[in-house]
Design a protein around this motif. Structure first.
Motif, mmCIF file in Angstrom:
data_model
loop_
_atom_site.group_PDB
_atom_site.id
_atom_site.type_symbol
_atom_site.label_atom_id
_atom_site.label_comp_id
_atom_site.label_asym_id
_atom_site.label_seq_id
_atom_site.Cartn_x
_atom_site.Cartn_y
_atom_site.Cartn_z
ATOM 1 N N PRO A 95 19.450 66.168 67.678
ATOM 2 C CA PRO A 95 20.491 66.980 68.316
ATOM 3 C C PRO A 95 19.922 67.916 69.383
ATOM 4 N N GLY A 96 20.581 67.912 70.530
ATOM 5 C CA GLY A 96 20.176 68.798 71.620
ATOM 6 C C GLY A 96 19.189 68.198 72.591
ATOM 7 N N GLU A 97 18.654 67.011 72.286
ATOM 8 C CA GLU A 97 17.663 66.387 73.160
ATOM 9 C C GLU A 97 18.295 65.273 73.996
ATOM 10 N N VAL A 98 17.951 65.250 75.269
ATOM 11 C CA VAL A 98 18.381 64.167 76.152
ATOM 12 C C VAL A 98 17.377 63.029 76.006
ATOM 13 N N SER A 99 17.850 61.868 75.569
ATOM 14 C CA SER A 99 16.946 60.750 75.332
ATOM 15 C C SER A 99 17.561 59.448 75.804
ATOM 16 N N ALA A 100 16.712 58.455 76.006
ATOM 17 C CA ALA A 100 17.187 57.133 76.411
ATOM 18 C C ALA A 100 18.102 56.537 75.345
ATOM 19 N N ASN A 101 17.780 56.797 74.067
ATOM 20 C CA ASN A 101 18.620 56.279 72.980
ATOM 21 C C ASN A 101 20.044 56.826 73.051
ATOM 22 N N GLY A 102 20.173 58.099 73.437
ATOM 23 C CA GLY A 102 21.495 58.694 73.535
ATOM 24 C C GLY A 102 22.389 57.923 74.485
ATOM 25 N N GLY A 103 21.837 57.530 75.631
ATOM 26 C CA GLY A 103 22.605 56.758 76.596
ATOM 27 C C GLY A 103 22.816 55.320 76.174
ATOM 28 N N LYS A 104 21.783 54.715 75.602
ATOM 29 C CA LYS A 104 21.853 53.310 75.198
ATOM 30 C C LYS A 104 22.963 53.071 74.175
ATOM 31 N N GLN A 136 22.928 55.608 82.495
ATOM 32 C CA GLN A 136 22.848 54.699 83.642
ATOM 33 C C GLN A 136 21.971 53.483 83.325
ATOM 34 N N SER A 137 22.478 52.293 83.723
ATOM 35 C CA SER A 137 21.757 51.047 83.493
ATOM 36 C C SER A 137 22.356 49.989 84.410
ATOM 37 N N ASP A 138 21.876 48.755 84.272
ATOM 38 C CA ASP A 138 22.458 47.663 85.055
ATOM 39 C C ASP A 138 23.919 47.438 84.689
ATOM 40 N N ASP A 139 24.294 47.771 83.445
ATOM 41 C CA ASP A 139 25.666 47.571 82.984
ATOM 42 C C ASP A 139 26.569 48.778 83.234
ATOM 43 N N PHE A 140 25.966 49.933 83.404
ATOM 44 C CA PHE A 140 26.742 51.155 83.637
ATOM 45 C C PHE A 140 26.131 51.891 84.819
ATOM 46 N N ASN A 141 26.719 51.671 85.995
ATOM 47 C CA ASN A 141 26.249 52.324 87.214
ATOM 48 C C ASN A 141 27.428 53.061 87.846
ATOM 49 N N PHE A 142 27.899 54.082 87.127
ATOM 50 C CA PHE A 142 29.101 54.807 87.512
ATOM 51 C C PHE A 142 28.892 56.308 87.285
#
Length: 342
Positions: A95-104, A136-142
């Motif tokens: 909680p509270g950390e910005v991580s790649a897993n959070g977006g994935k 942000q990723s190849d599938d979500f570029n918005f």
């Protein structure tokens, strides 16, 4: 799931995406649904992971919140909170950390819920906050949910419509730099947003003859060209065109005086020219009770009017009220659209 199942169950089935698992999304979902009254009106399906829900349930020391764990929509129970497991992975929650897993994992949940609502298996979706960078990723570029969903359903435009009991305000330009606002505030753009607002007020809110206020772009609505020409050249001619067609569209109003005098209470909808012109007064007047609704789509999508709030994630400080209101608004709009079609 067969569409017939929704005919048997009169309550709307609402999909709720978990958002960034390190933000306040899961916490506000639990708080919003921790009341049996809401289960009498909707069937909620949380798109995410039962492990994430259990983690935050423990962090909140909430022993009363229970849920039905499922792997496919056919197994939902209409008098329970349902959690649809969108992944089986063991995921670190910080909680509270910005991580790649959070977006994935936010995207995995969003993608599955979007697939289910566009195929008619859900009546609406409510999206918990995402971080606009780590998703942000190849599938979500918005820039955000609004643009993603607009693209997925094949629409050229939609309206960010901020809704509360006392105020409905849409914006002509959304997630763009302030320096680009004036050049983007064209006749075609304003007309598209006005048309979307008028149609939504009729179809989604049951208002037969909407009364809409249009805000000016420049200070004091341009002072007859002294402080800017957009009002005289673009906004006023467009408003006159709507009036000539019998629409109740008034303005342009100077934004500061308009809200300062409480004029928004006299209108069914307000159209602001840019993001902060609309969202600053909206959040100042309705924070923790306002809802972001994406108008103009064939699907119903709402979200709370706050972000991931990493600074307070996992600390039991976040309010579930805006999420609760987002669920109720999704329910109301889904029901209203059924009546509108009938």
């Amino acid at each position: 799931m067969e569409k017939e199942s929704k005919k048997i169950n009169s309550k709307p089935i609402i999909g709720i995406t978990i958002g960034d698992l390190n933000g306040i999304g899961t916490e506000v979902i639990i708080k919003a649904l921790d009341n049996n009254k809401i289960l009498n009106q909707v069937t909620p399906v949380i798109y995410g992971s039962s492990k994430v829900i259990s983690y935050y349930k423990k962090a909140l020391d909430n022993n009363n919140f229970n849920f039905n764990q499922i792997s496919k929509l056919e197994d939902i129970r209409h008098k329970k909170v349902n959690v649809l497991n969108c992944w089986d992975d063991m995921v670190d929650i910080n909680p509270g950390e910005v991580s790649a897993n959070g977006g994935k994992y936010a995207f995995i949940a969003l993608e599955q819920a979007t697939r289910d609502v566009t195929s008619g298996h859900l009546d609406a979706i409510v999206t918990a906050p995402i971080n606009k960078h780590n998703i942000q990723s190849d599938d979500f570029n918005f820039p955000g949910h609004t643009e993603y969903l607009t693209d997925i359903v094949g629409k050229n435009d939609s309206l960010m419509f901020m809704v509360s009991n006392s105020l409905r305000i849409g914006v002509v330009t959304g997630h763009i730099a302030l320096k680009d606002v004036a050049s983007s505030t064209t006749t075609e753009k304003i007309q598209s947003k006005l048309d979307l607002m008028i149609k939504s007020l009729k179809k989604d809110f049951g208002i037969v003859k909407p009364k809409i206020a249009v805000l000016g772009l420049n200070p004091h609505a341009g002072e007859k060209g002294l402080l800017g020409s957009e009002e005289e050249e673009v906004i006023i001619p467009l408003i006159e065109n709507y009036k000539s067609k019998g629409q109740i569209v008034l303005g342009p109003f100077p934004a500061d005086g308009f809200f300062g005098a409480g004029q928004h209470h006299k209108f069914d909808g307000v159209l602001a020219m840019y993001h902060d012109q609309g969202l600053i007064p909206f959040k100042a007047l309705t924070f923790e009770s306002g809802v972001n609704f994406t108008a103009g789509l064939p699907i119903v999508r709402t979200s709370p009017d706050h972000g991931t709030a990493f600074a307070i994630a996992g600390k039991d400080q976040a309010s579930g009220n805006s999420m609760r209101q987002a669920i109720y608004l999704a329910m109301d709009i889904a029901n209203q659209r059924r009546e509108y079609q009938d």
